[in-house]
Design a protein around this motif. Structure first.
Motif, PDB file in Angstrom:
ATOM      1  N   TYR A  57       0.836  -1.205   0.000  1.00  0.00           N
ATOM      2  CA  TYR A  57       0.000   0.000   0.000  1.00  0.00           C
ATOM      3  C   TYR A  57       0.869   1.253   0.000  1.00  0.00           C
ATOM      4  O   TYR A  57       0.590   2.214  -0.723  1.00  0.00           O
ATOM      5  CB  TYR A  57      -0.917  -0.017   1.222  1.00  0.00           C
ATOM      6  N   THR A  58       1.934   1.254   0.837  1.00  0.00           N
ATOM      7  CA  THR A  58       2.825   2.421   0.875  1.00  0.00           C
ATOM      8  C   THR A  58       3.580   2.593  -0.437  1.00  0.00           C
ATOM      9  O   THR A  58       3.990   3.708  -0.766  1.00  0.00           O
ATOM     10  CB  THR A  58       3.847   2.302   2.028  1.00  0.00           C
ATOM     11  N   GLU A  64       2.146   2.132  -3.217  1.00  0.00           N
ATOM     12  CA  GLU A  64       1.062   2.429  -4.151  1.00  0.00           C
ATOM     13  C   GLU A  64       0.814   1.301  -5.146  1.00  0.00           C
ATOM     14  O   GLU A  64       0.319   1.523  -6.257  1.00  0.00           O
ATOM     15  CB  GLU A  64       1.315   3.756  -4.877  1.00  0.00           C
ATOM     16  N   TYR A  91      -1.595  -1.024  -5.278  1.00  0.00           N
ATOM     17  CA  TYR A  91      -2.859  -1.281  -4.602  1.00  0.00           C
ATOM     18  C   TYR A  91      -3.442  -2.657  -4.935  1.00  0.00           C
ATOM     19  O   TYR A  91      -4.106  -3.276  -4.094  1.00  0.00           O
ATOM     20  CB  TYR A  91      -3.854  -0.177  -4.929  1.00  0.00           C
TER      21      TYR A  91
END
Length: 381
Positions: free
Chosen positions: A348-349, A351, A353
């Protein structure tokens, strides 16, 4: 003329031996073990008594392994647990009544130490069906305590707390069971930790540490320090967790308790990776995986590999998933929940997703397994 030893007298001595085992009184238990073994030589025909002795010797060694490794105690001629178990298994068909209870209870304890949690619960459930043969209230407290432990590891929090409460209410009115009371406080703390009641958790852990220190029990001291570190870590106070973990490692290393080292080494490594202190993370990872290989701890070795596959350059999804599948084979859904969440947050960090969503889904699946877990452990007895 040599005095005649009766079966009933030796049986009473075995009962006394078990009392010392439950109190973790190693010198007294060791003395009686040797004395009983010598007396049994003249009672070769009493097979039931020999079987009772074999069960109690197995329980004796479980006590020793629980508190500290046998090699550090320099206790001679201690048979291995696996050898004792193999011998008892051959005679299992002859077990009835109280001896049948002991077999299933002690075997459950062994499976718990081996982190085979489903198997442990199955043996404990069989033992529970034979509790009617047990009149000793301390023995019932022992059973409740072990049930609390195994349900804690399976993250059945309220079941674990109820069994721990039943055990505590018995132990608190007895003298000479301070170690079990210490462990009850640790179990209360660990369960409060799981439901994020951190103030209650730390309060119980601090009580447990004070009691363990008074009893001069480094195993319990180190475990409690680890749990306090876990409280800080779970509140995202990672820097505050580090000194407690280092202190726990120092306690275990001083006491030569190698089997207790992988857990604090793992959490320390994980924290340093998350703090992006890569040099320290690599250093503790190298030490931790070396210890796992030395003591043949395949579960923590796999978890150290997980950290390597996730945090070292270019995460390797296939190998990460292999680690999670291994933990699933051991029914370690709480570990899967934690580690899959780390992967999800990592992606998630970055990106990424789509990848993150895959692992968030794994977290949800693990939580469903934990929440529905009680049904998995019900068996016919």
């Amino acid at each position: 003329m040599a005095s005649v030893v009766s079966s009933s007298a030796v049986g009473e001595k075995i009962n006394e031996w078990y009392m010392y085992i439950r109190r973790f009184s190693i010198p007294d238990a060791e003395y009686l073990r040797r004395e009983i073994k010598e007396e049994l030589a003249s009672l070769e025909d009493d097979q039931d008594l020999h079987l009772y002795y074999s069960l109690m010797e197995f329980r004796h060694n479980l006590m020793l392994e629980y508190l500290e490794p046998l090699e550090s105690q320099r206790i001679e001629e201690q048979p291995r647990l696996s050898d004792l178990l193999a011998d008892i298994d051959k005679k299992q068909a002859r077990l009835t009544g109280r001896l049948d209870y002991y077999f299933n209870f002690f075997r459950g304890m062994y499976e718990l130490e081996c982190r085979e949690y489903l198997s442990a619960i199955q043996f404990f459930k069989k033992a529970e069906s034979k509790l009617t043969y047990v009149k000793d209230h301390i023995e019932k407290a022992e059973f409740y305590f072990k049930m609390s432990e195994v349900y804690y590891y399976m993250k059945q929090t309220y079941v674990s707390m109820d069994y721990a409460r039943q055990a505590y209410l018995i132990y608190k009115d007895e003298k000479k069971y301070n170690i079990r009371l210490t462990q009850c406080h640790s179990l209360f703390g660990a369960n409060y930790l799981d439901v994020k009641q951190y103030d209650h958790a730390i309060s119980h852990f601090q009580k447990a540490y004070t009691m363990a220190e008074l009893e001069q029990q480094p195993q319990l001291m180190g475990r409690t320090l680890f749990n306090i570190a876990l409280c800080h870590n779970n509140q995202n106070n990672k820097v505050e967790a580090i000194p407690h973990l280092k202190e726990a490692i120092a306690v275990f290393e001083k006491a030569q308790m190698s089997h207790s080292l992988p857990q604090p080494y793992f959490l320390l490594t994980q924290i340093y990776f998350k703090l992006e202190n890569i040099d320290n993370a690599y250093d503790y990872h190298k030490k931790g995986i070396s210890i796992c290989k030395e003591i043949d701890d395949i579960i923590y070795e796999e978890k150290f590999k997980f950290l390597e596959y996730l945090y070292m350059p270019d995460p390797r999804d296939t190998l990460i998933n292999d680690c999670l599948h291994f933990l699933e084979s051991k029914l370690m859904y709480a570990d899967i929940e934690e580690l899959a969440l780390d992967v999800a947050k990592y992606y998630y960090t970055k990106e990424e997703y789509k990848k993150a969503s895959v692992y968030f889904l794994k977290v949800e699946e693990a939580r469903q397994q934990i929440e529905g877990g009680v049904n998995l452990y019900e068996i016919e007895v």
